[in-house]
Scaffold this active site. Sequence first.
Site, PDB file in Angstrom:
ATOM      1  CG  HIS A   1       6.660   6.400   5.601  1.00 15.88           C
ATOM      2  ND1 HIS A   1       5.747   6.039   4.805  1.00 15.88           N
ATOM      3  CD2 HIS A   1       7.588   6.959   4.582  1.00 15.88           C
ATOM      4  CE1 HIS A   1       5.605   5.860   3.385  1.00 15.88           C
ATOM      5  NE2 HIS A   1       6.799   6.706   3.585  1.00 15.88           N
TER       6      HIS A   1
ATOM      7  CG  HIS B   1      10.286   3.837   1.553  1.00 18.31           C
ATOM      8  ND1 HIS B   1      11.005   4.739   0.626  1.00 18.31           N
ATOM      9  CD2 HIS B   1       9.238   4.393   1.907  1.00 18.31           C
ATOM     10  CE1 HIS B   1      10.219   5.521   0.318  1.00 18.31           C
ATOM     11  NE2 HIS B   1       9.028   5.396   0.685  1.00 18.31           N
TER      12      HIS B   1
ATOM     13  CD  GLU C   1       6.563   3.471  -0.432  1.00 20.99           C
ATOM     14  OE1 GLU C   1       5.962   3.660   0.613  1.00 20.99           O
ATOM     15  OE2 GLU C   1       6.630   3.985  -1.272  1.00 20.99           O
TER      16      GLU C   1
END
Length: 348
Positions: free
Chosen positions: A104, A178, A312
């Site tokens: 991420h 997220h 996502e």
Amino acid sequence: MHSKTTPLSIEGQSWNEYTLKNDNGMSVSFLDFGGIITSIVTPDKDGNFENVVLGFDDYKDYLNNSNYFGALIGRVSGRIANSTFSLNGKEYQLPENEGKHHLHGGPDGLHSITWQVELVETATSTGAVLYHTSLDGDAGYPGTIKYKISYTLTNDNAFTIDYEAFSDQDTILSLTNHSYFNLTGNLKETVLNHEVKLDASQFIELDQELIPTGRLLPVTDTVFDFTNGRKLADGVDSGDPQNKVASDGYDHFFVFDHKAEENVVVTEPTSGRKLTVKTNQPAMVLYTGNSVDDSCTLKERQSEKYLGVCLETQSTPASLNYPGFPSIELAKNEVYRHTTTFTFSTLS
């Protein structure tokens, strides 16, 4: 339709929380820190307004947001294997923040920066534009990137995230949000009774470290077949090796067929809430909060496994290692532009 700004002082930092509210009473609140969505308040079938996302009770906990609750994710969402990639014949090394892998965007990704925010109101919507410039070499990535991300709430109870970015060099980029959704309202139950329908006939196989193997598998005759809808509990209880590697749940990349009107439909029978997702992204990671433990104090209760489901929408870093997957390469002077709309309603 209106918006509200609340100044916050968090551990010596000055943040703002912004709340967007439409004429129906639905609201979306977010921070300039990380672009983090802290709450989404929507009605159930009886008209009771409740929060439907996971958020910390004490905002200072967002400083160490290892579950990425509500955050904007980038430069690259997902896991880059061995924290390295090659582009135009050059190899780039990224910081490791999940074992030997890069997750991420790394420890200093978009989830941990403070955005410039401009509120925008029209006759039909209330919203905000978030701006940030990431310099060449940030976290090891090439290219200076200018981000423009818009949050828009309409009277149709639709919340849209528009992602725009522009790089002065060839680079890689894959942005997402997220948020962990829980349609029971105020986290009354886990999401295991949520029914999910996906316009996706294939998913990417994962290895023991949740890194894509390069195999794209058909969902047919597996608990990964959401084409006609199924409860999330099915994957938790399945014993399927792919559910096992994801700690008895889902943390998988589904490739959209883009044949149905909606890419995703989530329903929760007790509250009667329904969430539909439409996007021009090629795929989505479905994550059932398998790694969330009971250590987080959320607004309504302590956290636990399976308390939220992430939707996502994104491309995949697997494309860096294997051909045939949705690419995350962004060419110099090309505009990155993707949109995802979350629409809330109730079952009729």
